[in-house]
Design a protein around this motif. Structure first.
Motif, mmCIF file in Angstrom:
data_model
loop_
_atom_site.group_PDB
_atom_site.id
_atom_site.type_symbol
_atom_site.label_atom_id
_atom_site.label_comp_id
_atom_site.label_asym_id
_atom_site.label_seq_id
_atom_site.Cartn_x
_atom_site.Cartn_y
_atom_site.Cartn_z
ATOM 1 N N LYS A 185 -64.275 7.406 -31.922
ATOM 2 C CA LYS A 185 -64.901 6.336 -32.083
ATOM 3 C C LYS A 185 -65.607 5.415 -33.362
ATOM 4 C CE LYS A 185 -66.982 2.984 -29.356
ATOM 5 N NZ LYS A 185 -66.377 2.355 -28.493
ATOM 6 N N TYR A 186 -65.703 4.394 -33.180
ATOM 7 C CA TYR A 186 -65.944 3.341 -34.535
ATOM 8 C C TYR A 186 -67.128 2.547 -33.149
ATOM 9 C CZ TYR A 186 -66.623 0.969 -38.462
ATOM 10 O OH TYR A 186 -67.705 0.137 -39.457
ATOM 11 N N VAL A 187 -68.193 2.682 -34.274
ATOM 12 C CA VAL A 187 -69.079 2.304 -33.048
ATOM 13 C C VAL A 187 -70.388 1.404 -34.276
ATOM 14 C CG1 VAL A 187 -72.446 2.111 -32.012
ATOM 15 C CG2 VAL A 187 -70.440 3.909 -31.776
ATOM 16 N N LYS A 188 -70.002 0.014 -33.982
ATOM 17 C CA LYS A 188 -70.168 -0.920 -35.246
ATOM 18 C C LYS A 188 -71.657 -1.842 -34.743
ATOM 19 C CE LYS A 188 -68.098 -5.032 -38.107
ATOM 20 N NZ LYS A 188 -66.724 -4.736 -38.067
ATOM 21 N N VAL A 224 -70.502 3.710 -37.615
ATOM 22 C CA VAL A 224 -70.734 4.855 -37.731
ATOM 23 C C VAL A 224 -69.143 5.149 -37.343
ATOM 24 C CG1 VAL A 224 -70.867 7.209 -37.153
ATOM 25 C CG2 VAL A 224 -72.886 5.309 -37.914
ATOM 26 N N ALA A 225 -68.317 5.524 -37.735
ATOM 27 C CA ALA A 225 -67.164 6.313 -37.139
ATOM 28 C C ALA A 225 -66.843 7.811 -37.150
ATOM 29 C CB ALA A 225 -66.098 6.189 -38.309
ATOM 30 N N ALA A 226 -66.350 8.009 -35.794
ATOM 31 C CA ALA A 226 -66.170 9.608 -35.802
ATOM 32 C C ALA A 226 -64.527 10.017 -35.121
ATOM 33 C CB ALA A 226 -67.110 10.060 -34.497
ATOM 34 N N GLN A 227 -64.270 10.624 -35.517
ATOM 35 C CA GLN A 227 -63.358 11.403 -35.076
ATOM 36 C C GLN A 227 -63.029 12.728 -35.351
ATOM 37 O OE1 GLN A 227 -59.168 9.341 -34.794
ATOM 38 N NE2 GLN A 227 -59.226 11.111 -33.908
ATOM 39 N N ASN A 280 -70.773 11.436 -29.373
ATOM 40 C CA ASN A 280 -70.996 11.177 -27.577
ATOM 41 C C ASN A 280 -70.201 10.405 -26.556
ATOM 42 O OD1 ASN A 280 -73.033 12.996 -27.220
ATOM 43 N ND2 ASN A 280 -74.329 11.641 -27.580
ATOM 44 N N GLN A 281 -69.904 9.223 -27.032
ATOM 45 C CA GLN A 281 -68.904 8.353 -27.026
ATOM 46 C C GLN A 281 -67.168 8.939 -27.177
ATOM 47 O OE1 GLN A 281 -69.911 4.202 -27.890
ATOM 48 N NE2 GLN A 281 -71.788 4.953 -26.464
ATOM 49 N N ALA A 282 -67.335 9.547 -27.882
ATOM 50 C CA ALA A 282 -65.583 9.938 -28.962
ATOM 51 C C ALA A 282 -65.837 11.073 -26.933
ATOM 52 C CB ALA A 282 -66.489 10.214 -29.802
#
Ligand SMILES: Cc1cc2nc3c(=O)[nH]c(=O)nc-3n(C[C@H](O)[C@H](O)[C@H](O)COP(=O)(O)OP(=O)(O)OC[C@H]3O[C@@H](n4cnc5c(N)ncnc54)[C@H](O)[C@@H]3O)c2cc1C
Ligand code: FES
Ligand code: FES
Lengths: 169, 271
Positions: free
Chosen positions: B176-179, B192-195, B265-267
């Motif tokens: 997820k990328y939250v911009k 913030v990017a999460a992988q 969390n969204q990822a």
């Protein structure tokens, strides 16, 4: 040093020698006299200068005229055909999608690109698709309505759609 | 405003671009999508002596799957990245990020290589490149992303060096990328990017310093089994962001923590 730029604008061919620093929007307005394309900012944010370059919506203030060499452009002047408004123009009129009208040419060109990509957009898709265009008057509600109404007309008469990217009169 | 005068030349190959850059000297610049350079030139914050237009170099516009790598040509436009079936399958986080860079008009022109070379603190691709250990390939060498971003608008690139490709690892797990921004088309106030990949998490932060940041402390906490909420508290460890018109340093640190929690969390499919 000046460079040659040959383009097709609204179906007509043009050729000029221009300085590299000449912005495409100034070329359209000052060299070709096509003043329907507006300039609303100095920061590439407002979208008033939006035109189609080879069918793609582009901010003509953020491209040099020399980069348009060999390209086919459509500006707001290329939308009406034979005295009849393009369905998107007609929809902005009917739905009161403008107040001062300064942003309108840019919105119409951005909407033309949007509807070419997505002929039946949802309200969210319309708002996202027009995020590169700012309007200081309307509050956007009637602009969204106008695009929805144009989408309906255009899907009922597909021939109207084809004329957008082809340009020409 | 009208940009200052400059010489203009079109390059039809990377070699020619590099030669032209040498010929015109240090004040020459590559012109890719123009969507960072031309705004700066209009404000006369940039006054290059010459622009070398690389838009005619077709081989720089590509997306290739290469085993466990995804190779994205420097001239690949944001819109192409966003719509690419290969990117959606191999690195969907990149497709997601591309769809949130600027607006439709910006995405029709702006390029991968331009964002990487420009190295704006709020640029979105540099964060992904750093956190995934991507490689920046130039006409002269391959530079790991961790050695590429040196400072605000400053990279390891030499004056006649041209970015040709960015090589990402394949990663198609939760992401997820939250911009966070005020208006849809704006740059990130913080991103913030999460992988999830290879059993662990990669977390990257946008616009919380002069260069992108990899949130190592968050990654380690997650590795040790911390919940997203606890791990995210470490997102601001060691950060010293500059304040700007839109956010104070404290607010950016707060956003880093909150958005890190949201991204993880969204990822994982929670809210
Ligand atoms: C309204 C607006 C909103 C935007 N929002 C965002 C956003 O949210 N996130 C984001 O990341 N970006 C955003 N941008 C910037 C956009 O993504 C630019 O396209 C990008 O930063 C630069 O890419 P470009 O291809 O346009 O490069 P250019 O403007 O042509 O070049 C930028 C710099 O990189 C150098 N360069 C370009 N390509 C190469 C190469 N291959 N090798 C070596 N040097 C090279 C140039 O010499 C120049 O110094 C926005 C831009 C605008 C106008
Ligand atoms: S004039 Fe504002 S974006 Fe072009
Ligand atoms: S109608 Fe006035 S700016 Fe949009």
């Amino acid at each position: 040093m000046k460079h040659k730029v040959a383009t097709t604008v609204n179906g007509r061919q043009h050729e000029h020698e221009v300085e590299p620093r000449l912005l495409l929007v100034h070329y359209l307005r000052d060299n070709l006299g096509l003043t329907g394309t507006h300039i609303g900012c100095d920061t590439s944010q407002c979208g008033a200068c939006t035109i189609l370059v080879d069918g793609k919506a582009v901010k003509s203030c953020t491209m040099f005229a020399v980069q348009a060499e060999g390209r086919s452009l459509v500006t707001i002047e290329g939308m009406a055909k034979g005295g009849e408004l393009h369905p998107i123009q007609q929809a902005f009129w009917d739905e009161h999608g403008l107040q001062c009208g300064y942003c309108t040419p840019g919105f119409i060109m951005a909407a033309a690109y949007l509807l070419e990509q997505n002929p039946n957009p949802t309200e969210d898709e319309i708002r996202k698709g027009l995020e590169g265009n700012l309007c200081r008057c309307t509050g956007y509600v009637n602009i969204v309505k106008a695009v929805q109404s144009a989408a309906k007309t255009m899907s009922a008469t597909p021939a109207k759609k084809a004329t957008v990217t082809a340009g020409g009169n | 405003m009208i940009p200052a005068a400059f010489e203009y030349a079109r390059a039809s190959s990377v070699e020619e671009a590099s030669k032209l850059l040498k010929k015109f000297g240090e004040d020459a610049k590559v012109l890719a999508g123009g969507h960072s350079l031309i705004p700066l030139m209009r404000l006369r914050l940039a006054q290059p002596a010459a622009l070398i237009d690389i838009n005619g170099i077709k081989e720089l516009d590509h997306i290739k799957e290469d085993g466990q790598k995804l190779r994205v040509g420097a001239l690949t436009r944001h819109v192409t990245i966003h719509n690419s079936a290969v990117v959606k399958a191999k690195l969907p986080l990149l497709a997601e990020i591309a769809s949130e860079v600027g607006d439709n008009q910006v995405r029709n022109m702006g390029t991968m290589g331009g964002v990487i070379a420009h190295a704006d603190a709020a640029g979105d691709y540099p964060t992904l490149a750093l956190m995934l250990d991507a490689d920046i390939v130039t006409n002269q060498r391959t530079i790991p992303a961790r050695d590429f971003f040196k400072d605000l608008f400053t990279t390891a690139l030499g004056p006649d060096e041209v970015v040709t490709e960015v090589v990402f690892p394949v990663a198609n797990g939760p992401h997820k990328y939250v911009k966070f921004r005020r208006r849809l088309f704006d740059w990130a106030i913080v991103g913030v990017a999460a992988q999830k990949m290879n059993g662990g998490w990669r977390i990257g932060l946008t616009n919380v310093g002069p260069t992108p940041v990899r949130a190592n402390a968050v990654e380690e906490a997650l590795q040790k089994g911390a919940k997203a909420e606890e791990a995210a508290q470490h997102a601001s460890d060691g950060l010293d962001p500059a304040g700007d018109l839109r956010a104070s340093p404290e607010y950016k640190k707060h956003l880093a923590r909150v958005l890190t929690k949201r991204a993880i969390n969204q990822a994982e499919g929670h809210q």
